[in-house]
Design a protein around this motif. Structure first.
Motif, PDB file in Angstrom:
ATOM      1  N   GLY A 111       0.816  -1.213   0.000  1.00 57.38           N
ATOM      2  CA  GLY A 111       0.000   0.000   0.000  1.00 57.38           C
ATOM      3  C   GLY A 111       0.846   1.258   0.000  1.00 57.38           C
ATOM      4  O   GLY A 111       0.496   2.257  -0.646  1.00 57.38           O
ATOM      5  N   LEU A 112       1.980   1.220   0.716  1.00 62.11           N
ATOM      6  CA  LEU A 112       2.860   2.391   0.744  1.00 62.11           C
ATOM      7  C   LEU A 112       3.513   2.617  -0.613  1.00 62.11           C
ATOM      8  O   LEU A 112       3.661   3.758  -1.059  1.00 62.11           O
ATOM      9  CB  LEU A 112       3.925   2.219   1.830  1.00 62.11           C
ATOM     10  N   TRP A 113       3.899   1.524  -1.276  1.00 65.74           N
ATOM     11  CA  TRP A 113       4.455   1.666  -2.622  1.00 65.74           C
ATOM     12  C   TRP A 113       3.432   2.276  -3.568  1.00 65.74           C
ATOM     13  O   TRP A 113       3.776   3.113  -4.419  1.00 65.74           O
ATOM     14  CB  TRP A 113       4.928   0.315  -3.152  1.00 65.74           C
ATOM     15  N   LEU A 114       2.170   1.861  -3.436  1.00 63.57           N
ATOM     16  CA  LEU A 114       1.115   2.452  -4.263  1.00 63.57           C
ATOM     17  C   LEU A 114       0.962   3.945  -3.966  1.00 63.57           C
ATOM     18  O   LEU A 114       0.782   4.754  -4.880  1.00 63.57           O
ATOM     19  CB  LEU A 114      -0.210   1.735  -4.032  1.00 63.57           C
ATOM     20  N   ALA A 115       1.032   4.287  -2.661  1.00 63.29           N
ATOM     21  CA  ALA A 115       0.896   5.695  -2.274  1.00 63.29           C
ATOM     22  C   ALA A 115       2.044   6.527  -2.841  1.00 63.29           C
ATOM     23  O   ALA A 115       1.833   7.652  -3.317  1.00 63.29           O
ATOM     24  CB  ALA A 115       0.850   5.813  -0.754  1.00 63.29           C
ATOM     25  N   ILE A 116       3.264   5.982  -2.801  1.00 64.75           N
ATOM     26  CA  ILE A 116       4.414   6.705  -3.352  1.00 64.75           C
ATOM     27  C   ILE A 116       4.255   6.881  -4.862  1.00 64.75           C
ATOM     28  O   ILE A 116       4.517   7.956  -5.417  1.00 64.75           O
ATOM     29  CB  ILE A 116       5.720   5.959  -3.009  1.00 64.75           C
ATOM     30  N   ALA A 117       3.818   5.805  -5.548  1.00 63.59           N
ATOM     31  CA  ALA A 117       3.595   5.900  -6.994  1.00 63.59           C
ATOM     32  C   ALA A 117       2.532   6.937  -7.313  1.00 63.59           C
ATOM     33  O   ALA A 117       2.661   7.707  -8.280  1.00 63.59           O
ATOM     34  CB  ALA A 117       3.189   4.540  -7.547  1.00 63.59           C
ATOM     35  N   CYS A 118       1.482   6.982  -6.489  1.00 67.68           N
ATOM     36  CA  CYS A 118       0.399   7.943  -6.706  1.00 67.68           C
ATOM     37  C   CYS A 118       0.908   9.374  -6.538  1.00 67.68           C
ATOM     38  O   CYS A 118       0.553  10.264  -7.320  1.00 67.68           O
ATOM     39  CB  CYS A 118      -0.740   7.656  -5.732  1.00 67.68           C
TER      40      CYS A 118
END
Length: 206
Positions: A71-78
């Protein structure tokens, strides 16, 4: 015959003037909508950026990769895509300057592709953020359901109290994370609206 020639000349002059003024109106639209999108996305993206940076710094002691969840990787990508969208709104203002001059004016297809890329970036922002929000809010909802029936206080356990188990707590950081996700969704929505409005205005041009 002379009247017909005058009519033709007047019609040609009207077409020339309309074709020369329409790009100016379009340039103003790109300038103002680009500025509005730029300011709003910077304002809305400030809190999510702080939240992610603070969380990354707090996880630095656990190892850069091991402490990061999917989820954190997704947040960083976002957030990376959001920063690209902010830069793209700035590009709209630069495009406005090119539209004012006939020698630097891009073709309609180039402008449309430019706007489509901005629209696609903001749609991706919305999709990723909604996915993260669904999982995060669902997790917090499950924690709430584990609380005792009729409980009105959600706080860390203290010695001698049994309000809730540590795994069922909702902390202020959870609410800040939800606010950050809402801000990103709002920023993505601003980008979508700006791109659609500009696409509409470009579509009206000959």
């Amino acid at each position: 015959m002379k009247m017909l020639n005058l009519y033709d000349e007047a019609l040609l002059m009207f077409n020339f003037l309309s074709s020369s003024t329409n790009p100016q109106h379009l340039a103003r639209s790109f300038l103002w909508l680009g500025r509005i999108g730029l300011i709003l996305q910077i304002f809305l993206g400030f809190i999510p950026l702080l939240v992610v940076v603070a969380y990354v710094l707090s996880q630095s002691g656990q190892g850069l990769i091991g402490g990061f969840s999917f989820g954190l990787w997704l947040a960083i990508a976002c957030l990376i895509i959001l920063m690209f969208s902010i830069y793209w709104c700035f590009r709209y203002t630069n495009l406005a300057n090119k539209l004012r001059k006939a020698e630097t004016r891009p073709s309609k297809s180039q402008v449309v592709r430019h706007l489509q890329l901005g629209l696609l970036a903001n749609i991706v922002i919305l999709i990723i953020t909604v996915i993260i929000a669904l999982f995060r809010v669902g997790e917090l909802t499950f924690k709430l359901l584990t609380l005792p029936q009729g409980a009105t206080v959600i706080a860390p356990n203290k010695i001698g109290t049994t309000l809730a188990t540590p795994g069922a707590l909702i902390t202020p950081s959870n609410m800040i994370a939800i606010q950050a996700m809402l801000n990103v969704i709002a920023a993505g929505l601003v980008g979508v609206i700006v791109a659609l409005l500009l696409l509409y205005k470009v579509g009206k041009q000959p």
